[in-house]
Design a protein around this motif. Sequence first.
Motif, PDB file in Angstrom:
ATOM      1  N   GLU A 144      34.190  45.493  54.108  1.00 45.65           N
ATOM      2  CA  GLU A 144      33.206  45.086  53.114  1.00 45.65           C
ATOM      3  C   GLU A 144      32.035  46.070  53.065  1.00 45.65           C
ATOM      4  O   GLU A 144      31.527  46.402  51.997  1.00 45.65           O
ATOM      5  N   GLU A 145      31.628  46.549  54.222  1.00 47.56           N
ATOM      6  CA  GLU A 145      30.511  47.497  54.249  1.00 47.56           C
ATOM      7  C   GLU A 145      30.885  48.817  53.588  1.00 47.56           C
ATOM      8  O   GLU A 145      30.073  49.421  52.882  1.00 47.56           O
ATOM      9  N   VAL A 146      32.138  49.255  53.783  1.00 45.88           N
ATOM     10  CA  VAL A 146      32.579  50.504  53.148  1.00 45.88           C
ATOM     11  C   VAL A 146      32.601  50.357  51.636  1.00 45.88           C
ATOM     12  O   VAL A 146      32.118  51.221  50.885  1.00 45.88           O
ATOM     13  N   VAL A 147      33.165  49.232  51.160  1.00 50.28           N
ATOM     14  CA  VAL A 147      33.231  49.006  49.708  1.00 50.28           C
ATOM     15  C   VAL A 147      31.832  48.905  49.122  1.00 50.28           C
ATOM     16  O   VAL A 147      31.532  49.472  48.061  1.00 50.28           O
ATOM     17  N   ARG A 148      30.949  48.209  49.818  1.00 46.55           N
ATOM     18  CA  ARG A 148      29.586  48.074  49.332  1.00 46.55           C
ATOM     19  C   ARG A 148      28.871  49.429  49.319  1.00 46.55           C
ATOM     20  O   ARG A 148      28.116  49.738  48.393  1.00 46.55           O
TER      21      ARG A 148
ATOM     22  N   HIS B 211      49.933  27.675  48.415  1.00 40.47           N
ATOM     23  CA  HIS B 211      49.437  29.037  48.565  1.00 40.47           C
ATOM     24  C   HIS B 211      48.579  29.119  49.811  1.00 40.47           C
ATOM     25  O   HIS B 211      47.625  28.354  49.975  1.00 40.47           O
ATOM     26  N   GLN B 212      48.901  30.044  50.668  1.00 46.55           N
ATOM     27  CA  GLN B 212      48.099  30.260  51.859  1.00 46.55           C
ATOM     28  C   GLN B 212      46.781  30.917  51.455  1.00 46.55           C
ATOM     29  O   GLN B 212      46.757  31.802  50.606  1.00 46.55           O
ATOM     30  N   PRO B 213      45.677  30.503  52.001  1.00 44.86           N
ATOM     31  CA  PRO B 213      44.389  31.158  51.646  1.00 44.86           C
ATOM     32  C   PRO B 213      44.391  32.605  52.086  1.00 44.86           C
ATOM     33  O   PRO B 213      44.914  32.958  53.128  1.00 44.86           O
ATOM     34  N   HIS B 214      43.831  33.448  51.243  1.00 38.96           N
ATOM     35  CA  HIS B 214      43.781  34.876  51.539  1.00 38.96           C
ATOM     36  C   HIS B 214      42.832  35.121  52.701  1.00 38.96           C
ATOM     37  O   HIS B 214      41.702  34.629  52.692  1.00 38.96           O
ATOM     38  N   PRO B 215      43.263  35.878  53.647  1.00 42.92           N
ATOM     39  CA  PRO B 215      42.356  36.174  54.762  1.00 42.92           C
ATOM     40  C   PRO B 215      41.199  37.026  54.291  1.00 42.92           C
ATOM     41  O   PRO B 215      41.354  37.931  53.482  1.00 42.92           O
ATOM     42  N   SER B 216      40.036  36.701  54.731  1.00 40.62           N
ATOM     43  CA  SER B 216      38.847  37.449  54.334  1.00 40.62           C
ATOM     44  C   SER B 216      38.906  38.849  54.926  1.00 40.62           C
ATOM     45  O   SER B 216      39.364  39.046  56.051  1.00 40.62           O
ATOM     46  N   PRO B 217      38.512  39.855  54.143  1.00 38.58           N
ATOM     47  CA  PRO B 217      38.558  41.232  54.648  1.00 38.58           C
ATOM     48  C   PRO B 217      37.626  41.410  55.818  1.00 38.58           C
ATOM     49  O   PRO B 217      36.641  40.688  55.970  1.00 38.58           O
TER      50      PRO B 217
END
Length: 376
Positions: free
Chosen positions: A117-121, A106-112
Amino acid sequence: MSDGIMSKAATMEIPISSNGDAGSLPEDDGLEQDLQQVMVSGPNLNETSIVSGGYGGTAEGIIPTSTIKGCLVQPHSPRGPSISPSASAASRMASQAGASAGSGLHQPHPSPPVGGEEVVRGIAVEKFDIVKKWGINTYKCTKQLISERFGRGSRTVDLELETQIELLRETKRKYECVLQLARALTNHFYSLVQTQHALGDAFADLSQKSPELQEEFGYNAETQKLLCKNGETLLGAVNFFVSSINTLVNKTMEDTLMTVKQYETARLEYDAYRTDLEELSMGPRDASTLCRLDAAQSQFQSHKDKYEKLRADVAIKLKFLEENKIKVMHKQLLLFHNAISAYFAGNQQQLEQTLKQFNIKLKTPGAEKPSWLEEQ
């Protein structure tokens, strides 16, 4: 020829003990380890390929089995020197392990991205603030309501407005009773008209089949048909009366009462924040209390403005509702009286004139019912 074949067979022979492990000869230890590493990759020993890390790996970890067998299993004599894996095989196995560790199943998921992240937060914080404000407001209003019920808290009362609101609710209950009775009258009278229509058809049929009573059956059939026609005209007037009362009760009055409910909620919030401000004003005046007092004063002013605005809206709506109610009921009561009087007096012309006076059109069979605006 036969000695050569036997020599090759002896060379490819690997001693295996009864428990499945390789033999105890010291020269076979390195070959045993290499074979175990190859067998872990997969059970397929045909001339295909072995995928590192299991099935479904990337193309970088694919090693042809023919290459491994050619590199690892070399001809040797039973009594020859110890056999060790070749340098090429060792390098391939090392590269395979590196590729397997680098790629994996499994390829590691690229970090957003940081902006995402700021929008979600930010959204999460906004929702949390909304829930927090709702919880605080609900707590304050519930506390105020319980205090009022047990007589421990004070409430803001506008006597004139409260009297008008209570009168509106009582009027709505009485008008709902009138509406229910008018609908019952319409249903019963509709059944009467249908019965008269069926009776007139029966009289007409008997007048054709009974020559000796043809005249008597004939004028009774005409009378029932005339009554049926006048009854349908009266039904049109009563239906218009019911429709207008229904609009007044379930739309106009209900809309005003919805505004009244909003006003009562605003009044409860206003009293809750007023009580909170009074409690803070009576406490000690330190730095933290002054900050809370300023916030409470701001919230109190906001709810006070909302309360006063809704109070003015309710007063205006009550005024217009009363004027509209008088206008509508004056017209509808006059229509109902004239139609009922003309029908039971047997005055067909006056009944039809009443419908024309109020612009009521009878519904013909198969036609769609006109809207309330068209009837007006």
